[in-house]
Design an enzyme around this catalytic site. Structure first.
Site, PDB file in Angstrom:
ATOM      1  N   ASP A 181     -18.564 124.276 120.683  1.00  0.00           N
ATOM      2  CA  ASP A 181     -17.397 124.565 119.855  1.00  0.00           C
ATOM      3  C   ASP A 181     -16.133 124.443 120.704  1.00  0.00           C
ATOM      4  OD1 ASP A 181     -16.658 125.679 117.018  1.00  0.00           O
ATOM      5  OD2 ASP A 181     -15.494 126.900 118.400  1.00  0.00           O
ATOM      6  N   TYR A 319      -6.593 126.594 118.172  1.00  0.00           N
ATOM      7  CA  TYR A 319      -6.735 125.359 117.405  1.00  0.00           C
ATOM      8  C   TYR A 319      -5.408 124.602 117.370  1.00  0.00           C
ATOM      9  CZ  TYR A 319     -11.445 126.387 115.753  1.00  0.00           C
ATOM     10  OH  TYR A 319     -12.791 126.613 115.695  1.00  0.00           O
ATOM     11  N   HIS A 376     -24.908 125.847 114.828  1.00  0.00           N
ATOM     12  CA  HIS A 376     -23.666 125.784 115.575  1.00  0.00           C
ATOM     13  C   HIS A 376     -23.577 126.883 116.636  1.00  0.00           C
ATOM     14  CE1 HIS A 376     -19.529 124.496 116.161  1.00  0.00           C
ATOM     15  NE2 HIS A 376     -19.182 125.774 116.188  1.00  0.00           N
TER      16      HIS A 376
END
Length: 398
Positions: A181, A319, A376
């Site tokens: 990630d 992000y 994930h």
């Protein structure tokens, strides 16, 4: 060691009032009406969040998690103006290979706790004693118990440089790195920077493909079945499950007001990551059927860390930082990763990275494997399997 480079012991000590306030806020939540569909296509389902909130407010015990963290060697040190929190667990073996693992979003060091035993003491977990690691598990800047950056620019490349400083400060002259990630972006950057001492990296997520960079952009006119499946999965994610990514990548401050004001909003936002993980977590709460390590308590340990540290907004900014760095670097050739690279693709990941894509991205792939289980949050869901993959990936570098 100067004050600027001092490594300080750290303990988690949450006041009782903070926990009482959390419960009051959960009790005061205003619920939306139930979604109008039978799946998650409108977002996190009401039944899942209501059961999470009920358990959180009435049965969940933060002190258990706090004690588990405080039983581990935790430290902070200032790097580039930010206090970095990290867990540092050494193996009993003198020849253990130092390994720094970087978590992602909506994770934290919580998602890595169950891999500590299998990696530092593999003989006790079905592995070979000589495959032991010394573990360094840092909290990303703006996440958990690390400090919040007070300026822009803390993109994956800057964090990668900070991690090299951290490993040097700990006295490690040769080490390896791992990430998935957001942690995959940091670990990839470490591989491209190739700081002195870094011997190799391992990844379990191919961020380049999700970002639309090569190799997915260079797929031939006749992609293989594996490449087509990956392209389809990426397209599905970007059209049906990309909401959190877009919001945090463009307006992290806006969602931050909800994340810092409502623990239920924080929880729902964190659950709405990818389809596989969402349904596994929802089943843990609604049906009492957890998937591996994705238990009710483990999930709430992680969410509660975000809430008690007030890092919902600062974590979301990572992000935005990543997107900004990518835009600033558009059109510029990136340094090649010449170090040995290991890669594991887990079957329930957002997309299964084909070996062809991994080898186009990294010319020196020394280990590639398709795991039997996991998604994930592989280290969280399948810690023993994850540890087995890490041990296998770095065997050639010992």
């Amino acid at each position: 060691m100067s004050a600027d480079t001092e490594i300080r012991p750290f303990r988690v000590d949450v006041p009782d009032e903070a926990i009482a306030d959390l419960r009051r806020r959960i009790a005061a939540v205003r619920w939306p009406s139930k979604e109008l569909v039978a799946d998650r296509s409108q977002g996190v389902q009401l039944a899942a969040v209501q059961e999470l909130a009920r358990y959180w407010a009435t049965q969940y015990d933060w002190r258990r998690c706090e004690a588990k963290l405080n039983a581990l060697p935790q430290f902070t040190t200032q790097i580039d103006g930010v206090d970095i929190h990290f867990i540092h667990v050494k193996s009993k073996r003198a020849d253990a290979l130092p390994l720094i693992i970087t978590h992602g979003w909506p994770g934290s060091v919580i998602e890595l706790l169950e891999v500590i035993g299998p990696l530092t003491d593999p003989a006790a977990h079905g592995g070979r004693a000589e495959d032991a690691f010394d573990l360094v598990l840092p909290s990303l800047p703006g996440y958990g118990f690390s400090g919040e950056p007070a300026e822009v620019g803390w993109d994956p490349g800057r964090i990668a440089r900070a991690w090299a400083v951290l490993m040097d400060r700990l006295g490690y002259t040769r080490y390896v790195a791992q990430g998935g990630d957001q942690g995959a972006g940091v670990t990839d950057a470490m591989g491209r920077q190739a700081p002195a001492g870094l011997a190799g990296i391992h990844l379990n997520f191919l961020r380049d493909a999700l970002a639309g960079n090569p190799p997915s952009a260079e797929t031939s006119a006749e992609p293989s079945a594996e490449e087509r499946a990956a392209l389809d999965a990426i397209a599905t994610f970007k059209t049906r499950g990309f909401g959190y990514f877009l919001e945090q990548g463009t307006r992290p401050q806006t969602i931050g007001y909800a994340l810092l004001d409502s623990p239920v909003a924080q929880a729902a936002w964190m659950l709405d990551h990818d389809t596989d993980s969402y349904y596994k977590i929802a089943r843990a709460f609604v049906d009492g059927q957890p998937s591996g390590g994705l238990t009710r308590d483990h999930i709430l340990d992680n969410i509660t860390v975000y809430w008690l540290t007030g890092t919902g907004a600062s974590a979301a900014r990572s992000y935005w930082e990543g997107g900004r760095a990518q835009a600033l670097a558009a059109g510029q050739a990136r340094p090649e990763v010449k170090l040995p690279v290991g890669f594991t693709t887990f079957p329930d990941e957002i997309f299964r990275a084909p070996r062809s894509w991994v080898e186009k991205t990294y010319p020196n792939v020394t280990y590639f494997h398709e795991a039997a289980r996991g998604g994930h949050f592989a280290a969280w869901e399948e810690p023993e399997l994850f540890a087995t993959e890490i041990r296998a990936a770095f065997t050639s570098l010992r």
